[in-house]
Design an enzyme around this catalytic site. Structure first.
Site, PDB file in Angstrom:
ATOM      1  N   GLN A   1       0.876  -1.245   0.081  1.00 30.01           N
ATOM      2  CA  GLN A   1       0.052   0.064   0.079  1.00 30.01           C
ATOM      3  C   GLN A   1       0.862   1.212  -0.027  1.00 30.01           C
ATOM      4  O   GLN A   1       0.616   2.389  -0.584  1.00 30.01           O
ATOM      5  CB  GLN A   1      -0.934  -0.143   1.213  1.00 30.01           C
ATOM      6  CG  GLN A   1      -1.873   1.116   1.406  1.00 30.01           C
ATOM      7  CD  GLN A   1      -2.858   1.078   2.676  1.00 30.01           C
ATOM      8  OE1 GLN A   1      -2.437   0.324   3.340  1.00 30.01           O
ATOM      9  NE2 GLN A   1      -3.694   1.798   2.792  1.00 30.01           N
ATOM     10  N   TYR A  59       3.587 -11.437   4.084  1.00 26.24           N
ATOM     11  CA  TYR A  59       3.430  -9.949   3.736  1.00 26.24           C
ATOM     12  C   TYR A  59       3.798  -9.359   2.398  1.00 26.24           C
ATOM     13  O   TYR A  59       5.043  -9.431   2.490  1.00 26.24           O
ATOM     14  CB  TYR A  59       3.673  -9.115   4.821  1.00 26.24           C
ATOM     15  CG  TYR A  59       3.016  -9.445   6.068  1.00 26.24           C
ATOM     16  CD1 TYR A  59       1.845 -10.224   6.540  1.00 26.24           C
ATOM     17  CD2 TYR A  59       3.646  -8.769   7.297  1.00 26.24           C
ATOM     18  CE1 TYR A  59       1.263 -10.505   7.502  1.00 26.24           C
ATOM     19  CE2 TYR A  59       2.889  -9.205   8.642  1.00 26.24           C
ATOM     20  CZ  TYR A  59       1.740  -9.895   8.407  1.00 26.24           C
ATOM     21  OH  TYR A  59       1.305 -10.263  10.033  1.00 26.24           O
ATOM     22  N   GLN A 106      -0.131 -14.539  19.101  1.00 29.64           N
ATOM     23  CA  GLN A 106      -0.204 -13.558  18.299  1.00 29.64           C
ATOM     24  C   GLN A 106      -1.783 -13.626  17.863  1.00 29.64           C
ATOM     25  O   GLN A 106      -2.101 -14.104  16.743  1.00 29.64           O
ATOM     26  CB  GLN A 106       0.557 -13.228  17.235  1.00 29.64           C
ATOM     27  CG  GLN A 106       0.345 -11.720  16.682  1.00 29.64           C
ATOM     28  CD  GLN A 106       1.298 -11.295  15.693  1.00 29.64           C
ATOM     29  OE1 GLN A 106       0.981 -10.851  14.442  1.00 29.64           O
ATOM     30  NE2 GLN A 106       2.646 -11.335  16.015  1.00 29.64           N
ATOM     31  N   ALA A 112      -9.421  -2.950  14.217  1.00 34.11           N
ATOM     32  CA  ALA A 112     -10.073  -3.806  13.137  1.00 34.11           C
ATOM     33  C   ALA A 112      -9.936  -3.462  11.899  1.00 34.11           C
ATOM     34  O   ALA A 112     -10.995  -3.075  11.198  1.00 34.11           O
ATOM     35  CB  ALA A 112     -11.757  -4.131  13.881  1.00 34.11           C
ATOM     36  N   ARG A 160      -7.146   0.801   3.064  1.00 33.39           N
ATOM     37  CA  ARG A 160      -6.807  -0.513   2.844  1.00 33.39           C
ATOM     38  C   ARG A 160      -7.856  -1.221   2.032  1.00 33.39           C
ATOM     39  O   ARG A 160      -7.804  -1.982   1.262  1.00 33.39           O
ATOM     40  CB  ARG A 160      -6.117  -1.299   3.966  1.00 33.39           C
ATOM     41  CG  ARG A 160      -7.235  -1.557   4.878  1.00 33.39           C
ATOM     42  CD  ARG A 160      -6.722  -2.482   5.948  1.00 33.39           C
ATOM     43  NE  ARG A 160      -5.362  -1.842   6.504  1.00 33.39           N
ATOM     44  CZ  ARG A 160      -4.627  -2.698   7.787  1.00 33.39           C
ATOM     45  NH1 ARG A 160      -5.310  -3.804   8.314  1.00 33.39           N
ATOM     46  NH2 ARG A 160      -3.469  -2.155   8.231  1.00 33.39           N
ATOM     47  N   GLY A 211      -0.956  -0.727  13.104  1.00 37.74           N
ATOM     48  CA  GLY A 211      -0.642  -0.629  11.649  1.00 37.74           C
ATOM     49  C   GLY A 211      -0.715   0.861  11.536  1.00 37.74           C
ATOM     50  O   GLY A 211      -1.638   1.574  11.822  1.00 37.74           O
ATOM     51  N   GLU A 215      -1.194   9.988  15.861  1.00 35.92           N
ATOM     52  CA  GLU A 215      -2.413   9.852  16.585  1.00 35.92           C
ATOM     53  C   GLU A 215      -2.665   8.604  17.601  1.00 35.92           C
ATOM     54  O   GLU A 215      -3.050   8.780  18.986  1.00 35.92           O
ATOM     55  CB  GLU A 215      -3.632   9.641  15.553  1.00 35.92           C
ATOM     56  CG  GLU A 215      -5.157   9.634  16.132  1.00 35.92           C
ATOM     57  CD  GLU A 215      -5.606  10.890  16.940  1.00 35.92           C
ATOM     58  OE1 GLU A 215      -5.609  10.691  18.173  1.00 35.92           O
ATOM     59  OE2 GLU A 215      -6.012  11.691  16.312  1.00 35.92           O
ATOM     60  N   ASN A 216      -2.236   7.339  17.055  1.00 40.37           N
ATOM     61  CA  ASN A 216      -2.513   6.407  17.900  1.00 40.37           C
ATOM     62  C   ASN A 216      -1.326   6.142  18.888  1.00 40.37           C
ATOM     63  O   ASN A 216      -1.718   5.425  20.237  1.00 40.37           O
ATOM     64  CB  ASN A 216      -2.297   5.216  16.740  1.00 40.37           C
ATOM     65  CG  ASN A 216      -3.259   5.190  15.737  1.00 40.37           C
ATOM     66  OD1 ASN A 216      -4.095   5.860  16.081  1.00 40.37           O
ATOM     67  ND2 ASN A 216      -3.134   4.396  14.605  1.00 40.37           N
TER      68      ASN A 216
HETATM   69  P1  NDP Z   1      -5.318  -1.849  12.830  1.00 40.18           P
HETATM   70  O1  NDP Z   1      -6.460  -2.610  13.374  1.00 40.18           O
HETATM   71  O2  NDP Z   1      -4.707  -0.928  13.676  1.00 40.18           O
HETATM   72  O3  NDP Z   1      -5.428  -1.218  11.363  1.00 40.18           O
HETATM   73  C1  NDP Z   1      -4.470  -0.134  10.832  1.00 40.18           C
HETATM   74  C2  NDP Z   1      -4.876   0.502   9.655  1.00 40.18           C
HETATM   75  O4  NDP Z   1      -5.937   1.291  10.310  1.00 40.18           O
HETATM   76  C3  NDP Z   1      -4.193   1.445   9.195  1.00 40.18           C
HETATM   77  O5  NDP Z   1      -3.207   0.923   8.312  1.00 40.18           O
HETATM   78  C4  NDP Z   1      -5.025   2.680   8.633  1.00 40.18           C
HETATM   79  O6  NDP Z   1      -5.527   1.812   7.257  1.00 40.18           O
HETATM   80  C5  NDP Z   1      -6.014   2.610   9.624  1.00 40.18           C
HETATM   81  N1  NDP Z   1      -5.889   3.616  10.909  1.00 40.18           N
HETATM   82  C6  NDP Z   1      -4.788   3.268  11.900  1.00 40.18           C
HETATM   83  N2  NDP Z   1      -4.798   4.585  12.501  1.00 40.18           N
HETATM   84  C7  NDP Z   1      -5.569   5.328  12.118  1.00 40.18           C
HETATM   85  C8  NDP Z   1      -6.154   6.655  12.524  1.00 40.18           C
HETATM   86  N3  NDP Z   1      -5.672   7.088  13.364  1.00 40.18           N
HETATM   87  N4  NDP Z   1      -7.253   7.028  11.525  1.00 40.18           N
HETATM   88  C9  NDP Z   1      -7.653   6.446  10.543  1.00 40.18           C
HETATM   89  N5  NDP Z   1      -7.318   5.343  10.250  1.00 40.18           N
HETATM   90  C10 NDP Z   1      -6.226   4.524  10.681  1.00 40.18           C
HETATM   91  O7  NDP Z   1      -3.946  -2.820  12.454  1.00 40.18           O
HETATM   92  P2  NDP Z   1      -3.504  -4.004  11.301  1.00 40.18           P
HETATM   93  O8  NDP Z   1      -4.678  -4.846  10.996  1.00 40.18           O
HETATM   94  O9  NDP Z   1      -2.691  -3.184  10.532  1.00 40.18           O
HETATM   95  O10 NDP Z   1      -2.650  -4.875  12.181  1.00 40.18           O
HETATM   96  C11 NDP Z   1      -1.307  -4.587  12.737  1.00 40.18           C
HETATM   97  C12 NDP Z   1      -0.338  -5.454  12.701  1.00 40.18           C
HETATM   98  O11 NDP Z   1      -0.682  -6.698  13.214  1.00 40.18           O
HETATM   99  C13 NDP Z   1       0.110  -5.858  11.299  1.00 40.18           C
HETATM  100  O12 NDP Z   1       0.928  -4.971  10.604  1.00 40.18           O
HETATM  101  C14 NDP Z   1       0.769  -7.170  11.494  1.00 40.18           C
HETATM  102  O13 NDP Z   1       1.887  -7.049  11.907  1.00 40.18           O
HETATM  103  C15 NDP Z   1      -0.132  -7.792  12.705  1.00 40.18           C
HETATM  104  N6  NDP Z   1      -1.160  -8.592  12.146  1.00 40.18           N
HETATM  105  C16 NDP Z   1      -0.971 -10.166  12.638  1.00 40.18           C
HETATM  106  C17 NDP Z   1      -1.734 -10.954  11.897  1.00 40.18           C
HETATM  107  C18 NDP Z   1      -1.599 -12.322  12.209  1.00 40.18           C
HETATM  108  O14 NDP Z   1      -2.345 -13.391  11.344  1.00 40.18           O
HETATM  109  N7  NDP Z   1      -0.782 -12.758  12.905  1.00 40.18           N
HETATM  110  C19 NDP Z   1      -3.027 -10.450  10.965  1.00 40.18           C
HETATM  111  C20 NDP Z   1      -3.041  -9.183  10.751  1.00 40.18           C
HETATM  112  C21 NDP Z   1      -2.196  -8.270  11.433  1.00 40.18           C
HETATM  113  P3  NDP Z   1      -5.735   2.924   6.025  1.00 40.18           P
HETATM  114  O15 NDP Z   1      -4.229   2.608   5.365  1.00 40.18           O
HETATM  115  O16 NDP Z   1      -6.746   2.187   5.475  1.00 40.18           O
HETATM  116  O17 NDP Z   1      -5.774   4.263   6.348  1.00 40.18           O
END
Ligand code: NDP
Length: 328
Positions: free
Chosen positions: A29, A56, A182, A215, A232, A291, A300-301
């Protein structure tokens, strides 16, 4: 607020309460420059744990992260690096995925090459593998640890029974046991963590590195009025995720997001911080893996750390009430 560090279960390994992962974003992305800015923003804020996986972006996420780490000038001992094997990377042969001894060891070697490091701090089994005896997988993980290529190993999305089976093998053969699981954990997905897995974490002294605290962004409120073009869920390659999050049951979840947003406004904190802080409140959570595709999101986060005291028992009870009605 300075970054707190938490022990991973009963081990001596310490991870920042907030950490950063590469899923969806790195090598896919976002470009390398944004990935670098995100990693540096995280590190400068005290994040010491970076999460990746062979699958990934078919290995590209590790390549991007490896390049950033190589150029960062950070001491290798100053951060904790994880990756995962199971789904495979760019190739899809029958032995290029799963948890056979062949793939665990070859997969680990490929992770090390892409990440340009001599060892991983944690190697996760990304899912359980019904086609491989658990003894074979556990022995392969143990051997990688004895060889110094991996310091600790963990599971991801394993059931309590599967984790207990791994421990039974470790107890019998005196192998290194998994130290961490995890799982997904957020206001919409909490039942397995809290009901099925927490007793195992306590009994076995395991820590947790939880994923998708927002989520996939649903818990920021950004999907309340549709799917933004720069998100995403707008990506063609993530149609499966869009269907999962906007399909059956989505209306109930969006209605809950509005209730969370009202509560956040009443308490005076941005919704993403509230949702992340809720995860951090659980003492079984060693670290919340964040993420982000934009540096502003990360700033922010990271602010979730500043508002922990706003999650009073009353606010937690209100969150719980909304969550219980919709959460899996
Ligand atoms: P989140 O649920 O926190 O989603 C992150 C996404 O939410 C960002 O990429 C962005 O998406 C959006 N976002 C985040 N902060 C903001 C904000 N302040 N305002 C608006 N939108 C926001 O986490 P992930 O799903 O990315 O998971 C985090 C990590 O967990 C991954 O990178 C990975 O390392 C791990 N993971 C592990 C898995 C496993 O099976 N073990 C499966 C999935 C994740 P956008 O780009 O759309 O704006």
């Amino acid at each position: 607020m300075t970054m707190p560090y938490r022990r991973v279960g009963t081990t001596g390994l310490k991870v920042s309460a907030l950490s950063f992962g590469a899923w969806v974003t790195f090598g896919n992305q976002i470009g390398g420059d944004v990935a670098r800015d995100l990693m540096h923003t995280a590190y400068d804020a005290g994040v010491n744990f970076f999460d990746n996986a062979e699958t990934y972006a078919d290995g590209r996420a590790e390549t991007v992260m490896g390049e950033i780490l190589k150029n960062s000038g950070w001491r290798r001992s100053s951060y904790v690096l994880s990756s995962k094997v199971y789904f495979g990377a760019e190739s899809e042969g029958p032995n290029e995925m799963g948890l056979s001894r062949k793939h665990v060891i070859e997969g680990c070697h490929a992770c090390l090459r892409r990440l340009q490091t001599d060892y991983l701090d944690i190697l996760f089994c990304h899912r359980p593998d019904p086609d491989t005896p658990v003894l074979e997988t556990v022995r392969a993980m143990h051997d990688l640890i004895v060889q110094g290529k991996v310091l600790y190993w963990g599971t991801s999305e394993w059931s309590a029974a599967e984790i207990n089976a791994a421990f039974a093998v470790c107890d019998k053969y005196n192998f290194h046991a998994p130290i961490v699981e995890q799982p997904q954990y957020n206001l919409f997905h909490r039942t397995r963590f809290e009901r099925e897995l927490t007793p195992v974490f306590k009994e076995r002294g395991m820590g947790t590195t939880i994923w998708s605290p927002l989520a996939s962004g649903l818990l920021t409120g950004k999907y309340n009025e549709g799917v933004p073009a720069d998100s995403r869920l707008h990506m063609e390659s993530l149609e499966w995720l869009r269907k999962r999050l906007t399909g059956f049951g989505a209306e109930k979840k969006l209605a809950a997001v509005k209730k969370y947003a009202d509560l956040a406004a009443r308490v005076g904190i941005p919704l993403p911080r509230l949702a992340i802080a809720w995860c951090l409140k659980n003492p079984q959570v060693s670290t919340v893996i964040m993420g982000a595709s934009k540096v502003e999101q990360l700033h922010e986060n990271l602010g979730a750390l500043d508002i922990m005291d706003k999650l009073t028992p009353q606010v937690m009870a209100e969150l719980d009430q909304i969550s219980r009605a919709v959460a899996e």
